[in-house]
Design an enzyme around this catalytic site. Structure first.
Site, PDB file in Angstrom:
ATOM      1  N   HIS A 118      -3.555  -4.869   0.728  1.00  0.00           N
ATOM      2  CA  HIS A 118      -2.652  -5.463   1.563  1.00  0.00           C
ATOM      3  C   HIS A 118      -2.639  -6.854   1.531  1.00  0.00           C
ATOM      4  O   HIS A 118      -3.819  -7.631   2.388  1.00  0.00           O
ATOM      5  CB  HIS A 118      -3.109  -4.896   2.892  1.00  0.00           C
ATOM      6  CG  HIS A 118      -3.108  -3.294   3.237  1.00  0.00           C
ATOM      7  ND1 HIS A 118      -2.020  -2.897   3.970  1.00  0.00           N
ATOM      8  CD2 HIS A 118      -4.037  -2.461   3.069  1.00  0.00           C
ATOM      9  CE1 HIS A 118      -2.024  -1.576   3.980  1.00  0.00           C
ATOM     10  NE2 HIS A 118      -3.239  -0.964   3.643  1.00  0.00           N
ATOM     11  N   CYS A 136       0.993  -1.164  -0.075  1.00  0.00           N
ATOM     12  CA  CYS A 136      -0.064  -0.124   0.013  1.00  0.00           C
ATOM     13  C   CYS A 136       0.825   1.372  -0.088  1.00  0.00           C
ATOM     14  O   CYS A 136       1.397   1.560  -0.941  1.00  0.00           O
ATOM     15  CB  CYS A 136      -1.085  -0.098   1.159  1.00  0.00           C
ATOM     16  SG  CYS A 136      -2.410   1.087   0.900  1.00  0.00           S
ATOM     17  N   GLU A 146      -1.003  -8.875   3.231  1.00  0.00           N
ATOM     18  CA  GLU A 146      -0.807  -9.741   4.702  1.00  0.00           C
ATOM     19  C   GLU A 146      -1.973 -10.062   5.165  1.00  0.00           C
ATOM     20  O   GLU A 146      -2.018 -11.003   6.139  1.00  0.00           O
ATOM     21  CB  GLU A 146       0.097  -8.595   5.568  1.00  0.00           C
ATOM     22  CG  GLU A 146      -0.859  -7.246   5.902  1.00  0.00           C
ATOM     23  CD  GLU A 146      -0.679  -6.189   4.903  1.00  0.00           C
ATOM     24  OE1 GLU A 146      -0.471  -6.362   3.525  1.00  0.00           O
ATOM     25  OE2 GLU A 146      -0.860  -5.100   5.450  1.00  0.00           O
TER      26      GLU A 146
HETATM   27  N1  GLN Z   1      -1.420   6.755   3.014  1.00  0.00           N
HETATM   28  C1  GLN Z   1      -1.833   6.159   1.985  1.00  0.00           C
HETATM   29  C2  GLN Z   1      -3.290   6.400   1.309  1.00  0.00           C
HETATM   30  O1  GLN Z   1      -4.014   6.783   2.122  1.00  0.00           O
HETATM   31  C3  GLN Z   1      -1.437   4.556   2.111  1.00  0.00           C
HETATM   32  C4  GLN Z   1      -2.500   3.895   3.202  1.00  0.00           C
HETATM   33  C5  GLN Z   1      -1.966   2.626   3.688  1.00  0.00           C
HETATM   34  O2  GLN Z   1      -0.810   2.263   3.618  1.00  0.00           O
HETATM   35  N2  GLN Z   1      -2.902   1.841   3.948  1.00  0.00           N
HETATM   36  O3  GLN Z   1      -3.518   6.152   0.514  1.00  0.00           O
END
Ligand code: GLN
Length: 548
Positions: free
Chosen positions: A507, A381, A509
């Protein structure tokens, strides 16, 4: 009809309630009994999505896009089920729902009270999960510790359930800590007695007491707890501290917990089989050669902030019969002095999720290091945003490319807000959340890892790859290997001229399971394990030829 097991905690927090719930799930499932699980969080936030990782640890995202407590991750990993929004209940949700009903006029004329209105709302959540999951047993963890003010309505609702659905259909399990006094070399039961008294005051008599302790628990101690707390002797179950959380179901089953629950709830089990689980635990406990991984993040002081990432790395390493040696690198330290010596022993670099500008430049440096030195890189992400920013700076020969999250006026906004995010002011529950489909490009690292061309993974973000730069970055060697089916959103990026530099907007994970590692994690460790780094011992040339 479903049966309900309520799990409460006493004496101290972090005593292992979540792992107990997850382990009961593993045990019952091994008896071929269907289970679901729910976490009750007494705080007033509607969900943990708005809380800092320092306050709360990781926010676990379910497939249907609920932002939940990290315990749900343990339930999913241990029971091997996908849970949904019904599995996470907070006081914030309960109160906002009761107040919304009051405003609508649902209770017209009545005075709204904790009992019965709030408790009824809570009980509806128990039953909603039972109905939706159709599970034979619903295991419910009451967050916090018995005696907390905030937890009272949840305990009261749990108490009422015994009358509502029948005595034989509800079981109360209390998890406590038995402290050890060094001076007298004794394990003490008094705090447990007090916490059981507190439960009884509310009207709950525990059926089973699970005693967490760092020291062995003697027969005397078990007898004493049985006598003073009025539970059967076989229902006082020790839970010693073990080297891996995955061993807990085995330890509890060894003490007869499965049969005890089956007897008390009059369940009809089929034969139990924890053989596979036992095999996995044996493997975890066998010393394995480590793979050195640097996790470059913002909240590394609090390991719980990356709970699922750490677990997914372990699952992946286990698959390759390796261990993970995790080096937690605070990204700010890379920023300050330009010294990247901490990365020199890393065989792989992970940049996990996160929010806000702090530490970003350090993560970008880690990505540069991975790209230039051909070290396997996995971006999760935010880790994808970092990889795109880094590659754009390299490809465009400018330090300007950035995400508008960190620099609103950058001339190269390679990561930008999703169109649907523009104008959204509210913070809670407004991100792109949960499962979305992703099409993988044939022959890419991602497609090879997953072994299929369409995958669903969980999201939690506001910002997105800016398509304006797609052509330019692709021409310079970035492969957009995962796209939303309409081709509009970049979900996975990788580098063509690199052994394994892959990052996903989702994600991965969250879907990793101990016996079924997420494919991206699995192949990341697969690539990292063969990298020879500073400090590593190359195999010794044992050939006698050399000494002649
Ligand atoms: N801050 C980034 C966003 O809002 C990534 C978010 C994250 O890593 N969950 O897109």
């Amino acid at each position: 009809m479903s049966r309900y097991i309520f799990v409460t905690g006493g004496v101290v927090s972090s005593v292992g309630k979540g792992i107990t719930v997850a382990s009961i799930g593993t045990i019952l499932k091994s008896h071929q009994i269907t289970v679901s699980a729910q976490k009750l969080d007494p705080y007033l936030n509607v969900d943990p999505g708005t809380m800092s990782p320092y306050q709360h640890g990781e926010v676990f995202v379910t497939q249907d896009g609920a932002e939940t407590d990290l315990d749900l991750g343990n339930y999913e990993r241990f029971i091997d089920i996908d849970l949904g929004a019904e599995s996470s209940v907070t006081s914030g949700q309960i109160y906002s729902s009761v107040i919304a009903k009051e405003r609508r006029g649902d209770f017209l004329g009545g005075t709204i009270q904790v009992v019965p209105h709030v408790t009824t709302e809570i009980k509806e959540r128990f039953m909603r999960l039972a109905e939706k999951s159709k599970a034979e047993v619903v295991i419910i963890e009451v967050g916090g510790t018995v005696g907390d003010i905030e937890g009272q309505p949840f305990l009261e609702a749990a108490r009422q359930m015994r009358n509502d659905v029948g005595r034989d259909n509800v079981l109360y399990v209390h998890v406590t800590l038995l402290p050890h006094l060094n001076s007298t070399q004794e394990v003490k039961t008094k705090p447990t007695q007090h916490s059981v008294n507190e439960l009884r005051r509310i009207g709950i008599q525990p059926d089973i007491i699970i005693c967490r302790s760092d020291y062995p628990i003697s027969e005397d101690i078990r007898n004493k707890i049985s006598l003073f707390c009025d539970v059967e002797r076989r229902a006082v179950i020790p839970m010693p501290t073990v080297s891996t959380i995955y061993e807990v179901p085995l330890v509890l089953e060894e003490e007869g917990l499965g049969q005890l629950i089956i007897d008390k709830l009059k369940l009809k089990p089929l034969s139990s089989d924890l053989k596979q689980w036992q095999k996995m635990v044996n493997l975890i406990k066998t010393p394995r050669e480590p793979v050195n991984i640097a996790l470059v993040g913002k909240y590394v002081e609090l390991k719980d902030a990356y709970f699922s990432v750490r677990e997914a790395l372990q699952h992946a390493a286990l698959h390759h019969e390796r261990d993970v040696e995790l080096n937690w690198v605070p990204s700010e330290t890379l920023e300050n002095n330009g010294d990247n010596s901490v990365l020199r022993s890393a065989q792989g670099i992970v940049v996990p999720g996160g929010f806000g500008v702090r530490g970003i430049e350090g993560m970008v440096k880690a990505a540069t290091y991975a790209r230039e030195n051909k070290i396997p890189y996995l971006g999760l992400c935010l880790g994808m945003h970092v990889m795109v920013i880094e590659f754009a700076r390299h490809a465009l020969g400018s330090n300007e490319p950035n995400s508008t999250e960190f620099d609103a006026t950058t001339t190269y906004p390679v990561i930008d807000l999703l169109p649907e995010q523009r104008g959204k002011e509210a913070k809670g529950g407004t991100m792109r959340l949960g499962n979305y489909p992703c099409k993988l490009a044939n022959g890419s690292h991602a497609a090879i890892a997953y072994g299929q061309s369409l995958v669903y993974e969980r999201h939690r973000h506001r910002y997105e790859f800016n398509n304006k730069y797609r052509k330019q970055l692709e021409a310079a060697g970035m492969v957009c290997s995962g796209l939303s089916p309409d081709g509009k959103l970049v979900e996975v990026c990788e580098l063509a001229d690199h052994p394994w530099m892959v990052a996903s907007q989702f994600h991965p994970e969250f879907t990793s399971r101990p016996a079924r590692p997420n494919p991206l994690f699995r192949d990341f460790i697969g690539a990292a394990k063969d990298i020879l780094r500073e400090g590593a011992q190359p195999p010794l040339p044992l050939s006698s030829e050399r000494h002649k």
